[in-house]
Design a protein around this motif. Sequence first.
Motif, PDB file in Angstrom:
ATOM      1  N   ALA A   1       0.835  -1.198   0.000  1.00 21.12           N
ATOM      2  CA  ALA A   1       0.000   0.000   0.000  1.00 21.12           C
ATOM      3  C   ALA A   1       0.877   1.257   0.000  1.00 21.12           C
ATOM      4  CB  ALA A   1      -0.934   0.001   1.207  1.00 21.12           C
ATOM      5  N   THR A   2       0.358   2.350  -0.530  1.00 18.92           N
ATOM      6  CA  THR A   2       1.141   3.575  -0.683  1.00 18.92           C
ATOM      7  C   THR A   2       0.400   4.795  -0.149  1.00 18.92           C
ATOM      8  OG1 THR A   2       0.270   4.138  -2.884  1.00 18.92           O
ATOM      9  CG2 THR A   2       2.160   2.626  -2.789  1.00 18.92           C
ATOM     10  N   HIS A   3       1.185   5.828   0.165  1.00 19.82           N
ATOM     11  CA  HIS A   3       0.601   7.115   0.555  1.00 19.82           C
ATOM     12  C   HIS A   3      -0.215   7.707  -0.595  1.00 19.82           C
ATOM     13  CE1 HIS A   3       4.159   7.771   3.549  1.00 19.82           C
ATOM     14  NE2 HIS A   3       3.209   7.001   4.075  1.00 19.82           N
TER      15      HIS A   3
ATOM     16  N   ALA B   1      -0.429  10.020   4.457  1.00 15.40           N
ATOM     17  CA  ALA B   1       0.961  10.292   4.855  1.00 15.40           C
ATOM     18  C   ALA B   1       1.028  11.214   6.057  1.00 15.40           C
ATOM     19  CB  ALA B   1       1.731  10.886   3.680  1.00 15.40           C
ATOM     20  N   ILE B   2       0.331  12.332   5.994  1.00 13.42           N
ATOM     21  CA  ILE B   2       0.339  13.309   7.089  1.00 13.42           C
ATOM     22  C   ILE B   2      -1.108  13.583   7.475  1.00 13.42           C
ATOM     23  CG2 ILE B   2       1.061  15.598   7.856  1.00 13.42           C
ATOM     24  CD1 ILE B   2       3.231  15.538   5.742  1.00 13.42           C
ATOM     25  N   PRO B   3      -1.607  12.947   8.513  1.00 15.13           N
ATOM     26  CA  PRO B   3      -3.010  13.134   8.900  1.00 15.13           C
ATOM     27  C   PRO B   3      -3.317  14.581   9.259  1.00 15.13           C
ATOM     28  CG  PRO B   3      -2.049  11.228  10.003  1.00 15.13           C
ATOM     29  CD  PRO B   3      -0.921  11.964   9.368  1.00 15.13           C
ATOM     30  N   VAL B   4      -4.476  15.042   8.825  1.00 13.54           N
ATOM     31  CA  VAL B   4      -4.948  16.368   9.210  1.00 13.54           C
ATOM     32  C   VAL B   4      -5.505  16.264  10.631  1.00 13.54           C
ATOM     33  CG1 VAL B   4      -6.603  18.207   8.704  1.00 13.54           C
ATOM     34  CG2 VAL B   4      -5.462  16.980   6.825  1.00 13.54           C
ATOM     35  N   PRO B   5      -5.052  17.119  11.544  1.00 10.39           N
ATOM     36  CA  PRO B   5      -5.405  16.940  12.960  1.00 10.39           C
ATOM     37  C   PRO B   5      -6.900  16.885  13.257  1.00 10.39           C
ATOM     38  CG  PRO B   5      -3.609  18.499  12.740  1.00 10.39           C
ATOM     39  CD  PRO B   5      -4.082  18.207  11.343  1.00 10.39           C
ATOM     40  N   PHE B   6      -7.710  17.663  12.521  1.00 10.41           N
ATOM     41  CA  PHE B   6      -9.123  17.725  12.883  1.00 10.41           C
ATOM     42  C   PHE B   6      -9.980  16.733  12.086  1.00 10.41           C
ATOM     43  CE2 PHE B   6      -8.141  21.111   9.860  1.00 10.41           C
ATOM     44  CZ  PHE B   6      -9.012  20.832   8.828  1.00 10.41           C
ATOM     45  N   LEU B   7      -9.347  15.819  11.356  1.00 10.03           N
ATOM     46  CA  LEU B   7     -10.093  14.772  10.663  1.00 10.03           C
ATOM     47  C   LEU B   7      -9.843  13.435  11.343  1.00 10.03           C
ATOM     48  CD1 LEU B   7      -9.538  15.628   6.888  1.00 10.03           C
ATOM     49  CD2 LEU B   7     -11.403  16.330   8.392  1.00 10.03           C
ATOM     50  N   ASN B   8     -10.883  12.656  11.491  1.00  9.97           N
ATOM     51  CA  ASN B   8     -10.752  11.353  12.105  1.00  9.97           C
ATOM     52  C   ASN B   8     -10.189  10.356  11.098  1.00  9.97           C
ATOM     53  OD1 ASN B   8     -10.967   9.523  14.190  1.00  9.97           O
ATOM     54  ND2 ASN B   8     -13.076   8.951  13.708  1.00  9.97           N
ATOM     55  N   SER B   9      -9.749   9.213  11.577  1.00 13.51           N
ATOM     56  CA  SER B   9      -9.355   8.139  10.681  1.00 13.51           C
ATOM     57  C   SER B   9     -10.590   7.378  10.229  1.00 13.51           C
ATOM     58  CB  SER B   9      -8.394   7.181  11.387  1.00 13.51           C
ATOM     59  OG  SER B   9      -8.152   6.038  10.585  1.00 13.51           O
ATOM     60  N   CYS B  10     -10.581   6.916   8.981  1.00 14.60           N
ATOM     61  CA  CYS B  10     -11.660   6.057   8.488  1.00 14.60           C
ATOM     62  C   CYS B  10     -11.504   4.633   9.014  1.00 14.60           C
ATOM     63  CB  CYS B  10     -11.643   5.997   6.964  1.00 14.60           C
ATOM     64  SG  CYS B  10     -11.786   7.582   6.106  1.00 14.60           S
TER      65      CYS B  10
END
Length: 272
Positions: free
Chosen positions: A208-210, A229-238
């Motif tokens: 898997a890739t970024h 690659a770089i999670p946005v702080p105010f978005l949750n993970s799916c």
Amino acid sequence: MPMFPRLALGLLACLGASAALGAAPGTAPGSPYVHITGADEIPLMETGEVTPLRLFIFLHDDVVNPPVSPADDPFMFHAALGDDGRPPDTLIKTIHDGYIGWWLDELQQMLPGQPIRVTYLTDMPGLTDIRHGHDETLADWSFALRRFAEVYGLPWMASYRNKFILLVPENVGFLSAGKAYGEGAEAVASLTGPWNIVAHEVGHLLGATHEDAETRATDWWWCQTTMTAIPVPFLNSCYAYSAANRRRIQDYYHLGPALPRAQGQVAGPVVD
């Protein structure tokens, strides 16, 4: 995978940026695992004709027996040793439920009917006591596996479906919660990272890739897939791979690595 400090995540959550920010995924019943220590024999014999996907998850000694107290570092993963010197079942169960179980359910959806084996390993001198917390942690981990695989009977290099990940209590480099060799065999992940850090790093091992990560709209907010690659702080993970990365993992499992591999080399490019 770059790490966004959990303290900052907590502050943003308090500000109401996202009600589920940093929330742990749901636990996944039916995701069995085996725990062995350095004194135990590693079960290698498998029944059936299909070579399983085998995940060997090593707990660093500093995860099992932290050198500092929670008061000194409240964001470090802590657990007490049991009376017999082994980590209590609650330690591995907590790690499994938070970082692994939900992800195994997704793997089983992607690879229906295919065998997946998870083995936790502790107390293995030369492997679970290596120096960590620096930029070369992954290289040191790879070297340690090459040196001690035969000593412990580990199936290193036996199959491209065997993966070896070391869990450590702190970053593996500057602002990095994990590193892996793309389509390789080894990865390192920090338990100070997000709940999907193991899925992210092993995702690299599985092809898997970024670039194939994505941001999705949900009924109430947006989320980012596991290989972001770089999670946005105010978005949750799916807590899920994108469709493109799911195809990559399926292709890797069934067809093997796409990258050329020289004899004796399991490492592709280093990726966060």
